[in-house]
Design a protein around this motif. Sequence first.
Motif, short mmCIF file in Angstrom:
data_model
loop_
_atom_site.label_atom_id
_atom_site.label_comp_id
_atom_site.label_asym_id
_atom_site.label_seq_id
_atom_site.Cartn_x
_atom_site.Cartn_y
_atom_site.Cartn_z
N UNK A 191 0.81 -1.21 0.00
CA UNK A 191 0.00 0.00 0.00
C UNK A 191 0.85 1.27 0.00
N UNK A 192 2.13 1.17 0.36
CA UNK A 192 3.01 2.34 0.32
C UNK A 192 3.56 2.58 -1.08
N UNK B 268 -9.33 16.27 2.28
CA UNK B 268 -9.86 15.57 1.10
C UNK B 268 -11.37 15.78 0.98
N UNK B 269 -12.06 15.74 2.12
CA UNK B 269 -13.51 15.94 2.11
C UNK B 269 -13.86 17.33 1.59
N UNK C 183 -1.08 0.48 -5.37
CA UNK C 183 -2.38 0.82 -4.79
C UNK C 183 -3.34 1.29 -5.88
N UNK C 184 -2.84 2.10 -6.80
CA UNK C 184 -3.68 2.56 -7.90
C UNK C 184 -4.12 1.40 -8.79
N UNK C 185 -3.23 0.44 -8.99
CA UNK C 185 -3.57 -0.72 -9.79
C UNK C 185 -4.69 -1.52 -9.12
N UNK C 186 -4.62 -1.66 -7.80
CA UNK C 186 -5.67 -2.36 -7.07
C UNK C 186 -7.00 -1.64 -7.21
N UNK C 187 -6.95 -0.30 -7.17
CA UNK C 187 -8.17 0.49 -7.33
C UNK C 187 -8.82 0.22 -8.69
N UNK D 265 -2.42 9.84 -0.10
CA UNK D 265 -2.36 9.07 -1.36
C UNK D 265 -3.66 8.30 -1.59
N UNK D 266 -4.16 7.66 -0.54
CA UNK D 266 -5.39 6.88 -0.68
C UNK D 266 -6.57 7.78 -1.03
N UNK D 267 -6.64 8.96 -0.44
CA UNK D 267 -7.74 9.87 -0.74
C UNK D 267 -7.67 10.35 -2.19
#
Length: 346
Positions: A53-54, A148-149, A59-63, A84-86
């Motif tokens: 996840x780092x 992010x919100x 992580x983008x590929x998983x998304x 990054x996740x947001x």
Amino acid sequence: MDTALVIGGTRFIGRHTVEEFLDHGYEVTVFNRGNHDNPFESDDQVDHVQGDRTDDAELASAAREVEPDVVIDCVAYHPRDVRTACRIFDDVDAYVYISSGSAYGAEVMPKREDETPLCDCTEEQAKDDSHESYGPRKAEGDRAVFAAAEDGVNAMAVRPCIVYGPHDYTERLDFWIDRVNEYDRIVVPGDGTNVWHRAYVEDVASALRVVAEAGEAGEAYNIGDRRMVTLEEMVELVADCLDGAEPRSADESSGRSPRDTEVEVVHASERELGIGDLSLDDYILYRDYPHVLDTNKLAALGWESTPVDEAMQAAVDDHLDSDRDGSEHDPGRENEERVLGVLDTL
């Protein structure tokens, strides 16, 4: 059917979170490095995407592969992870970050989401991995969620206090369960009224789902048992749950025969513990100033807490079925015996 991506998902909170979403009709995918045994390996209801996840690209590929409706982030330990996740999951129905009650930067009772200040976080702390920087890092992760919100991401945070229950690899509660199971006299630091709010792991998992489904973007939600117990009450509750259990080392030194669950709690002050070269802080789950989280905001979403006696019974049963003993947290029974010996003469 909605899809949920659990980042982490195989050890403790994540494991229960996967089960919670499965029980509520979600398709679930776990994303992790695969460094730990996967309890869902043979479960055809749970998909697994391996990656770090780092690593932003992984992580983008998983998304892209999963296209989740909901993302539960169990292993975001640095603010950068959250930012990054947001960014990667900016179009999901809910991104829920597991923060911590340690994010609060003021010692007040209770700690409230919209009132109690968060820890400050320096640039050095944001990149650190030490225990001392854990609270500041989690607080900065919360601020990343809030930012992010504001940019339109459906991001929320959940702040658990000390989490306990089945499959708890930290073994914090295991130390106390093992003590009560092996000895009939239990040294409790201080006067026994210490309160460190705890949260049953299945309640944490249900809170993550409830927040994902009904929470508001940019909000944080505390999670903890609705009924708190003191450290002494916790020991007595463990004893009740151990009724009939066989001590793991049923010998003369244990002072306990099977089905004898009566325990004598012996309070020991800092000065008295010094007899055995011990201190109050040598005891896991002891905290000088009470740590209490207000959970009304979460309850208003429809979340409910498991009765504490039921939650503790599940934790005790799991302990007995495992090889965990909490020994890494043991201040030394020999040291305690010296304290008890002197206290007996007073």
